[in-house]
Design an enzyme around this catalytic site. Sequence first.
Site, short mmCIF file in Angstrom:
data_model
loop_
_atom_site.label_atom_id
_atom_site.label_comp_id
_atom_site.label_asym_id
_atom_site.label_seq_id
_atom_site.Cartn_x
_atom_site.Cartn_y
_atom_site.Cartn_z
N ASN A 107 0.83 -1.21 0.00
CA ASN A 107 0.00 0.00 0.00
C ASN A 107 0.86 1.25 0.00
O ASN A 107 1.96 1.27 0.56
CB ASN A 107 -0.93 0.00 1.22
CG ASN A 107 -1.85 -1.21 1.22
OD1 ASN A 107 -2.03 -1.85 0.18
ND2 ASN A 107 -2.43 -1.53 2.36
N HIS A 124 5.70 -0.87 -2.94
CA HIS A 124 5.19 -0.16 -4.12
C HIS A 124 5.29 1.36 -3.94
O HIS A 124 4.63 2.11 -4.64
CB HIS A 124 3.73 -0.57 -4.41
CG HIS A 124 3.62 -1.96 -4.98
ND1 HIS A 124 2.45 -2.68 -5.02
CD2 HIS A 124 4.57 -2.77 -5.53
CE1 HIS A 124 2.67 -3.87 -5.58
NE2 HIS A 124 3.95 -3.95 -5.89
N PRO A 242 -11.31 -12.01 3.32
CA PRO A 242 -12.52 -12.73 2.91
C PRO A 242 -12.24 -13.85 1.93
O PRO A 242 -13.06 -14.76 1.79
CB PRO A 242 -13.38 -11.65 2.25
CG PRO A 242 -12.72 -10.35 2.50
CD PRO A 242 -11.30 -10.61 2.88
P1 OAD Z 1 -6.40 -6.43 -4.42
O1 OAD Z 1 -7.53 -5.49 -4.74
O2 OAD Z 1 -5.86 -7.26 -5.53
O3 OAD Z 1 -6.85 -7.45 -3.28
C1 OAD Z 1 -7.44 -6.98 -2.10
C2 OAD Z 1 -7.69 -8.17 -1.20
O4 OAD Z 1 -8.20 -7.68 0.02
C3 OAD Z 1 -8.71 -9.18 -1.75
O5 OAD Z 1 -8.22 -10.48 -1.53
C4 OAD Z 1 -9.95 -8.91 -0.90
O6 OAD Z 1 -10.74 -10.09 -0.68
C5 OAD Z 1 -9.30 -8.47 0.40
N1 OAD Z 1 -10.17 -7.62 1.25
C6 OAD Z 1 -11.18 -6.80 0.90
N2 OAD Z 1 -11.71 -6.20 1.98
C7 OAD Z 1 -11.01 -6.65 3.05
C8 OAD Z 1 -11.07 -6.41 4.46
N3 OAD Z 1 -11.95 -5.55 4.98
N4 OAD Z 1 -10.19 -7.06 5.24
C9 OAD Z 1 -9.28 -7.92 4.73
N5 OAD Z 1 -9.19 -8.18 3.42
C10 OAD Z 1 -10.04 -7.56 2.59
O7 OAD Z 1 -5.27 -5.56 -3.71
P2 OAD Z 1 -3.73 -5.95 -3.48
O8 OAD Z 1 -3.59 -7.40 -3.27
O9 OAD Z 1 -3.18 -5.02 -2.49
O10 OAD Z 1 -0.04 -2.45 -7.29
O11 OAD Z 1 -3.15 -5.57 -4.90
C11 OAD Z 1 -1.77 -5.72 -5.13
C12 OAD Z 1 -1.29 -4.65 -6.05
O12 OAD Z 1 -2.13 -4.60 -7.22
C13 OAD Z 1 -1.39 -3.24 -5.51
O13 OAD Z 1 -0.32 -2.89 -4.66
C14 OAD Z 1 -1.38 -2.41 -6.76
C15 OAD Z 1 -2.36 -3.22 -7.58
O14 OAD Z 1 -2.22 -3.12 -8.95
C16 OAD Z 1 0.35 -1.64 -8.30
O15 OAD Z 1 -0.42 -0.83 -8.78
C17 OAD Z 1 1.74 -1.83 -8.77
#
Ligand code: OAD
Length: 271
Positions: A107, A124, A242
């Site tokens: 993040n 990132h 989730p």
């Molecule tokens: P994602 O949007 O890919 O995934 C978010 C995750 O958080 C999912 O598995 C959801 O189920 C989970 N989630 C949602 N609400 C939640 C809650 N209240 N508590 C716990 N989990 C929850 O986001 P990232 O995995 O962070 O990079 O994405 C990785 C990277 O993709 C980011 O850093 C960004 C993006 O493209 C770049 O832009 C380089």
Amino acid sequence: MDAVSNLSRAADWLREAENIVVFSGAGVSAESGIPTFRDEGGVWDRFPPEQFATPSGLLATAARQPHRVAEFIIGLLEPIAEAAPNAAHLAVAELEKHAGVTVVTQNIDGLHHDAGSTTVWEVHGSVFQIVDQAGRQLRRVSRSDLRAVVDALRQTLADGFQLDQARQAVRPVLDFGPQGYCRPDIVLFGEAMAEPAWTKAREASEECDCMLIVGTSGAVYPAAMLPEQAKSAGANIIAVGPERCFCDLWLRGTAGAVLPALLKLVSGQGT
Ligand code: OAD
């Protein structure tokens, strides 16, 4: 295994660990009002990554539809400008009372720092750090600076969108001139990971006894290789969210509910 025994097993692993890595993604900040990327209605639904998250895509969109880039910048910055740490960020910071904790986050929102975590590697990058085109740090901006950029950009859109006015609005964070450009120090697709954060994150993942993954889909490499690396080095892998991702033990639920409950058990306050 039921949810209660999963939670107590995870608490045992955390209690026994000397070095913990908390590996977080957008889900840890969802309850602070910052949308995730890949959930329904997330950032990439509204702003397709091929148009907004690669350097070439962003430049092409800026040339053809500059007002869309303004909307993207508002969509990205406004929730971060308004955000404060939630119960999950605070529980991660509290975990330091029990073991050595390194936070590795994908993040760019600064919320682990604001919650009080002491070692945070932002692989990132950070939206608060402004760099020049050689990657040299120029200055830091605050949440209220981001708020001011958002307000000025909104005014530009309300006035019918003039490019000069928009450029003026974003100048504190993004500027182009004869000397080059300045921009937030965030990693777009295809760009190198932030350093030294990435090197430190890999070292910490190799050395930890337990990795606590919170709120990431694990869809983006190379960051997503860290849990695999920690597992190969012998760590126990717990995931909170989730949806299940790569892990030994999945604690299903939201970060804001699960992490405080887990911390209570680690501190010996739970049942
Ligand atoms: P994602 O949007 O890919 O995934 C978010 C995750 O958080 C999912 O598995 C959801 O189920 C989970 N989630 C949602 N609400 C939640 C809650 N209240 N508590 C716990 N989990 C929850 O986001 P990232 O995995 O962070 O990079 O994405 C990785 C990277 O993709 C980011 O850093 C960004 C993006 O493209 C770049 O832009 C380089």
